[in-house]
Design an enzyme around this catalytic site. Structure first.
Site, PDB file in Angstrom:
ATOM      1  N   CYS A 101      -4.126  13.466   8.262  1.00 47.57           N
ATOM      2  CA  CYS A 101      -3.893  11.682   7.843  1.00 47.57           C
ATOM      3  C   CYS A 101      -2.809  11.411   8.043  1.00 47.57           C
ATOM      4  O   CYS A 101      -2.095  12.758   8.511  1.00 47.57           O
ATOM      5  CB  CYS A 101      -4.718  12.136   6.750  1.00 47.57           C
ATOM      6  SG  CYS A 101      -4.740  10.316   6.352  1.00 47.57           S
ATOM      7  N   LYS A 154       1.269  10.617  -8.834  1.00 51.54           N
ATOM      8  CA  LYS A 154      -0.376  11.105  -8.326  1.00 51.54           C
ATOM      9  C   LYS A 154      -1.462  11.724  -9.408  1.00 51.54           C
ATOM     10  O   LYS A 154      -2.276  11.779  -8.999  1.00 51.54           O
ATOM     11  CB  LYS A 154      -0.318  12.121  -6.882  1.00 51.54           C
ATOM     12  CG  LYS A 154       0.807  11.401  -5.763  1.00 51.54           C
ATOM     13  CD  LYS A 154       0.339  10.033  -5.496  1.00 51.54           C
ATOM     14  CE  LYS A 154       0.835   9.996  -3.872  1.00 51.54           C
ATOM     15  NZ  LYS A 154       1.021  10.569  -3.181  1.00 51.54           N
ATOM     16  N   ARG A 178       1.034  -1.054   0.072  1.00 52.24           N
ATOM     17  CA  ARG A 178       0.325  -0.114   0.078  1.00 52.24           C
ATOM     18  C   ARG A 178       0.882   1.026   0.352  1.00 52.24           C
ATOM     19  O   ARG A 178       2.114   1.287   0.164  1.00 52.24           O
ATOM     20  CB  ARG A 178      -0.711  -0.039   1.071  1.00 52.24           C
ATOM     21  CG  ARG A 178      -0.215  -0.747   2.494  1.00 52.24           C
ATOM     22  CD  ARG A 178      -1.327  -0.515   3.571  1.00 52.24           C
ATOM     23  NE  ARG A 178      -2.403   0.845   3.672  1.00 52.24           N
ATOM     24  CZ  ARG A 178      -3.318   0.400   4.216  1.00 52.24           C
ATOM     25  NH1 ARG A 178      -3.710  -0.590   4.991  1.00 52.24           N
ATOM     26  NH2 ARG A 178      -3.851   1.652   4.961  1.00 52.24           N
ATOM     27  N   GLY A 179       0.567   1.980  -0.132  1.00 48.91           N
ATOM     28  CA  GLY A 179       1.103   3.588  -0.513  1.00 48.91           C
ATOM     29  C   GLY A 179       1.530   3.593  -2.227  1.00 48.91           C
ATOM     30  O   GLY A 179       1.782   3.270  -2.766  1.00 48.91           O
ATOM     31  N   ALA A 180       1.595   4.666  -2.613  1.00 47.00           N
ATOM     32  CA  ALA A 180       1.564   5.729  -3.798  1.00 47.00           C
ATOM     33  C   ALA A 180       2.388   5.127  -4.519  1.00 47.00           C
ATOM     34  O   ALA A 180       2.775   4.256  -5.676  1.00 47.00           O
ATOM     35  CB  ALA A 180       0.845   6.416  -4.377  1.00 47.00           C
ATOM     36  N   ASP A 206      -3.693  11.958  -3.055  1.00 45.68           N
ATOM     37  CA  ASP A 206      -3.991  10.407  -3.322  1.00 45.68           C
ATOM     38  C   ASP A 206      -4.249  10.628  -4.712  1.00 45.68           C
ATOM     39  O   ASP A 206      -3.416   9.645  -5.234  1.00 45.68           O
ATOM     40  CB  ASP A 206      -5.339   9.941  -2.888  1.00 45.68           C
ATOM     41  CG  ASP A 206      -5.829   8.558  -3.050  1.00 45.68           C
ATOM     42  OD1 ASP A 206      -5.085   8.166  -2.475  1.00 45.68           O
ATOM     43  OD2 ASP A 206      -6.493   8.712  -4.048  1.00 45.68           O
ATOM     44  N   ARG A 219      -6.228  -2.962  -8.963  1.00 46.01           N
ATOM     45  CA  ARG A 219      -6.640  -1.917  -7.724  1.00 46.01           C
ATOM     46  C   ARG A 219      -6.882  -0.977  -9.105  1.00 46.01           C
ATOM     47  O   ARG A 219      -6.580   0.241  -9.017  1.00 46.01           O
ATOM     48  CB  ARG A 219      -6.096  -0.917  -6.507  1.00 46.01           C
ATOM     49  CG  ARG A 219      -5.968  -2.345  -5.404  1.00 46.01           C
ATOM     50  CD  ARG A 219      -5.372  -1.751  -4.192  1.00 46.01           C
ATOM     51  NE  ARG A 219      -5.951  -0.549  -3.735  1.00 46.01           N
ATOM     52  CZ  ARG A 219      -5.693   0.615  -2.862  1.00 46.01           C
ATOM     53  NH1 ARG A 219      -4.542  -0.073  -2.241  1.00 46.01           N
ATOM     54  NH2 ARG A 219      -6.829   1.954  -2.173  1.00 46.01           N
ATOM     55  N   ASN A 279      -7.412  13.994  -2.016  1.00 43.88           N
ATOM     56  CA  ASN A 279      -7.466  13.292  -0.287  1.00 43.88           C
ATOM     57  C   ASN A 279      -7.716  12.778   0.561  1.00 43.88           C
ATOM     58  O   ASN A 279      -9.244  12.871   0.668  1.00 43.88           O
ATOM     59  CB  ASN A 279      -6.002  14.275   0.047  1.00 43.88           C
ATOM     60  CG  ASN A 279      -4.607  13.948   0.729  1.00 43.88           C
ATOM     61  OD1 ASN A 279      -4.446  13.085   0.505  1.00 43.88           O
ATOM     62  ND2 ASN A 279      -4.650  14.511   1.717  1.00 43.88           N
ATOM     63  N   LYS A 280      -7.762  12.967   1.698  1.00 46.85           N
ATOM     64  CA  LYS A 280      -8.387  11.502   2.895  1.00 46.85           C
ATOM     65  C   LYS A 280      -9.367  12.843   3.078  1.00 46.85           C
ATOM     66  O   LYS A 280      -9.386  13.574   3.461  1.00 46.85           O
ATOM     67  CB  LYS A 280      -6.979  11.303   3.935  1.00 46.85           C
ATOM     68  CG  LYS A 280      -8.391  11.438   5.265  1.00 46.85           C
ATOM     69  CD  LYS A 280      -8.965   9.558   4.895  1.00 46.85           C
ATOM     70  CE  LYS A 280      -7.379   8.661   5.187  1.00 46.85           C
ATOM     71  NZ  LYS A 280      -8.661   7.156   4.478  1.00 46.85           N
TER      72      LYS A 280
END
Lengths: 323, 321
Positions: A126, A231, A19-21, A195, A61, A205-206
Site C-alpha cells: 500500500c 494510530k 485524508r491520511g491519519a 491504520d 468519520r 492496516n490495508k
C-alpha cells in the site's frame, strides 16, 4: 455559533478531501483551536460550546482512529481546567497536539531508518507516508536500499509508493499482491504503515497486510509497522471493536473491460471489498513509534503515555452513541 | 502469434486442461494439412515448440507433446498415410481420455466435499468448476469465495461459470483471502503441474493461500489428474515460470522509471506440507504418494520418463530438417 472555517474542516474530513491519519488529526486539532480563538461568549459557556464542536468533528468519520485521539487530547484537558482557563487550555493543547504529531513523524523516520542496513531490500504494501519517509531517509544517509512493493488492489495505492520512491532514485520492484509469498525471500525486512493499532497489539492496516506478515514470518524475515501515537486506539482498551469498512464492488470490477463485469453484476455475483485486515501481534516484530521501537504486546504503554487510560472509556461511550 | 489465438494461453483465462485441448485441436488441423513425413515432423515440431514456449509450466501440455512426439518418432519407417492416420487417432484418443478423466475426477472429488461447505478457490480450473457444480447438485455447497487472481483476473471467469451453474458466488481480491478464511471451510484448487516431491505448481497466489489456510487450520485439496504430474521433475528437470506482460497488468507507462522493475510471474510453487490431499482420476493421495503414482502410470512407457521435453523437441526438429 460555530465558525465557518471549522465547518469547512469538518466537511473536508467527512468528504475525505482531508485524508491520511496525521492530516485528519492535525486538522481536527486546528479546528478546535480556531473554534476556541473565535469564541466571544462568556467564560461559563465555553465548555459546552467546545464540547459541541468536538461532537461535530467526531461525527465526520467516527471510524478514523486519529480523529477521536486528536479531539479528546484537546477536550480532556479543556474540560478538566478551570472555567476561566478553559479557552486558553484549548488553544494551548491544540498547538501542543499538532507539534507532537509533527515531532512523532520525525522520530519515526529517525528510528525506522536505523533498522535499514546497507544493501537491504525493504518489502512494503500500500502507501504510507511514514514508510516512504523512512526509506528515503535511509537512502539519503547513503545506504543502498532497494524496495519491493505491491500494486495493492483494488485502488493501486502501491503505484503512489512506487512513484514517490522511484522519482527520488530508489530502485523499486513492483509486484502483484498475489506474488507476495513468491518474492518475500528476496527481502531483508518488511515495513508497512498502520491504520489502527489495538491495545492488545493487533495491527489494522490495508487488506493484504496480514498476508505479507504471514509470508515474512514463514520466511523468518522481520515485520515492522510504522505508527505514530495517533494510530493507537484507546477505545480498544475498553473492548471497543475496530469496524472494517467495506467499499464498493466497482472498485474491484471497473478495471475489467467489455461485458464481463456487467455480466457478473447481472448474475448477482457478490463482490466483497474490505479495506483493511487484522494482523495478529505474534506476526509482528515491533511497531516503530515516536516513543521508540516497541513490541506489539506493549501497545498499551503508548495508550497510557500519550492519552491516559481513562480516555478509552470516554471515547468508547461517545463513539457508541455516534456509530 | 496472437492473431492465431495462442495468446489466450498466457491471457490466462484458460485452465491447464483447456489449454491442452486447444493444443490438440490446433495440432489436428495442422497435421491434416501436411503431405509428407518431413512436413508432418516440421508442423509437429513448430506447433509443439510454440505451445511449450507459451506455457512451459503445464505438465499436461508437456506430457501430451511428449506422447505425440514419441509416437511420431516411432512411426518414422511407416508410410506417410499410415503415420498420419495413426497420429490423428492418437489425438482423438487423448482428447477423449482427458475429457473422461476430468469427469471421473470430478465425480470422485465431489464425494470428498463435506456438507455445508464454504469453499475458497483461486484462478480458473475446469476441473474445479465441474467438481463444485457436481457437489452443488448434491446440495453440499453453501457458498464459494473466488479470488480475482491478478494478473489476468481469470477469477472473474470462474465466478461467472459458478454463478451460471447456480452456486452462491462471492468475488474477493487476492489480498482479502486471509480476511475471509474465517468463513471458509475448505480450499479447492486445480493444478498446472505436480512435481516429483508432491509440490504444486499453480497460478501465482496459490502458495500464499496455502500458507494462510495451513496457518488457520483450513484444509486444502488439489484437483490434479495423473496427466498433470510432471514426470520430468523425477529426473531433476526444473519448471520454468513465464511472466505476465505490462499490458496484462495495466501498468501505467509513466511509472516506468529507469530504476523500476515490474515482476509478475504467472505461477508459484506450493510446498507439499501445506496440501492435505491431491485428488486424481485414479483416487485420493497425499503429496508423499505422488512418486508412486508417477511410477505406476508410467509402467511400460519408459521413454516418457527418460526423455525430457527438450530432448523430444530437438529430436523432432532434427527429423524436420
Amino acid at each position: 455559533m460555530i465558525p465557518k472555517e471549522v465547518l469547512e474542516i469538518a466537511d473536508g474530513i467527512k468528504t475525505m478531501r482531508i485524508r491520511g491519519a496525521s492530516l485528519i488529526a492535525k486538522s481536527a486539532a486546528q479546528a478546535l483551536r480556531i473554534a476556541a480563538e473565535r469564541y466571544s461568549g462568556d467564560a461559563s459557556g465555553f465548555k459546552p460550546y467546545i464540547t459541541k464542536v468536538a461532537n461535530l468533528l467526531l461525527q465526520t468519520r467516527p471510524t478514523a482512529v486519529s480523529l477521536p485521539n486528536a479531539v479528546y487530547y484537546v477536550l480532556n484537558r479543556t474540560l478538566s481546567s478551570s472555567v476561566s482557563e478553559a479557552r486558553e487550555t484549548a488553544i494551548r493543547s491544540s498547538d501542543e497536539f499538532i507539534r507532537m504529531v509533527d515531532e512523532s513523524h520525525r522520530r519515526i523516520m529517525e528510528y525506522g531508518s536505523k533498522l535499514i542496513q546497507d544493501e537491504y531490500v525493504v518489502f512494503t504494501h500500500c502507501h504510507s507516508t511514514a514508510v516512504v519517509d523512512i526509506i528515503l531517509q535511509a537512502f539519503r544517509e547513503g545506504k543502498r536500499v532497494e524496495v519491493i512493493n505491491t500494486e495493492t488492489r483494488p485502488l493501486f495505492q502501491g503505484r503512489i509508493t512506487l512513484r514517490e520512491l522511484a522519482k527520488n532514485g530508489v530502485k523499486v520492484t513492483h509486484v502483484p499482491d498475489s506474488a507476495v509469498r513468491h518474492f518475500i525471500k528476496n527481502a531483508n525486512i518488511v515495513i508497512v504503515g498502520a491504520d489502527t493499532i489495538t491495545s492488545d497489539g493487533y495491527l489494522v492496516n490495508k487488506v493484504g497486510t496480514s498476508h505479507l506478515a504471514l509470508a515474512a514470518w514463514e520466511a523468518g524475515i522481520p515485520f515492522y509497522s510504522a505508527a505514530e501515537f495517533i494510530k493507537f486506539s484507546p477505545a480498544s482498551l475498553e473492548g471497543g471493536e475496530v469496524v472494517i469498512e467495506f467499499r464498493s464492488a466497482s472498485e474491484v470490477l471497473d478495471i475489467y473491460p467489455g461485458g464481463l463485469a456487467d455480466e457478473l453484476r447481472r448474475l448477482g455475483v457478490e463482490v466483497l471489498n474490505p479495506a483493511f485486515d487484522f494482523t495478529p501481534p505474534e506476526l509482528i516484530t515491533a511497531f516503530i513509534t515516536n516513543l521508540g521501537i516497541i513490541p506489539p504486546q506493549l501497545s498499551v504503554l503508548i495508550i497510557k503515555e500519550m492519552f491516559g487510560f481513562s480516555t478509552g472509556r470516554i471515547q468508547l461511550t461517545v463513539l457508541e452513541e455516534l456509530v | 502469434m496472437k492473431k492465431e489465438g495462442v495468446w489466450f494461453l498466457t491471457a490466462q483465462w484458460t485452465g491447464a486442461t483447456e489449454a491442452a485441448m486447444v493444443f490438440l485441436d490446433y495440432m489436428k488441423k495442422s497435421l491434416s494439412q501436411t503431405k509428407s513425413m518431413k512436413e508432418l515432423y516440421a508442423n509437429l515440431a513448430s506447433l509443439a515448440r510454440r505451445f511449450y514456449e507459451e506455457r512451459p509450466t503445464s505438465a499436461l501440455l508437456v506430457n501430451t507433446i511428449k506422447k505425440l512426439a514419441i509416437r511420431a518418432l516411432e512411426l518414422r519407417d511407416r508410410s506417410f498415410d499410415e503415420a498420419l492416420h495413426d497420429l490423428l487417432k492418437l489425438i482423438d484418443e487423448e482428447v477423449d481420455y482427458s475429457r473422461r478423466s476430468v469427469d471421473e475426477l470430478a465425480q470422485l472429488a465431489s464425494r470428498r466435499i463435506p456438507d455445508d461447505s464454504v469453499v475458497l478457490t483461486h484462478s480458473y480450473s475446469t476441473t474445479v468448476i465441474k467438481t463444485l457444480s457436481l457437489a452443488h447438485e448434491k446440495g453440499k455447497i453453501k457458498q464459494v469465495f473466488v479470488t480475482e487472481s491478478r494478473p489476468g483476473g481469470e477469477g472473474l471467469h470462474t465466478a461467472r461459470a459458478l454463478s451460471e451453474r447456480g452456486l452462491k458466488t462471492t468475488l474477493i481480491t487476492d489480498s482479502a483471502v486471509n480476511y475471509f478464511l474465517d468463513k471458509v471451510s475448505l480450499v479447492v484448487v486445480g493444478a498446472e503441474a505436480i512435481t516429483a516431491n508432491g509440490a504444486l505448481v499453480n497460478k501465482i497466489g496459490t502458495s500464499m493461500i496455502a500458507l494462510a489456510s495451513y496457518h488457520r487450520r483450513k484444509r486444502m485439496i488439489v484437483l490434479a489428474g495423473t496427466y498433470k504430474f510432471s514426470f520430468e521433475t523425477v529426473y531433476g528437470e526444473l519448471i520454468r515460470i513465464p511472466e505476465a506482460s505490462l499490458d496484462l497488468l495495466g501498468f501505467p507507462k509513466d511509472l516506468l522509471y529507469p530504476n523500476v522493475l515490474v515482476k509478475a510471474p504467472l505461477m508459484d510453487v506450493t510446498r507439499p506440507q501445506y496440501i492435505d490431499a491431491i485428488i486424481t482420476e485414479k483416487g485420493v493421495t497425499s503429496p508423499a504418494g505422488v512418486p508412486l503414482i508417477i511410477w505406476e502410470s508410467l509402467s511400460g512407457r519408459e521413454e516418457l520418463r527418460t526423455m525430457s521435453i527438450h530432448q523430444v523437441l530437438s529430436l523432432l526438429e532434427e527429423k524436420a530438417r
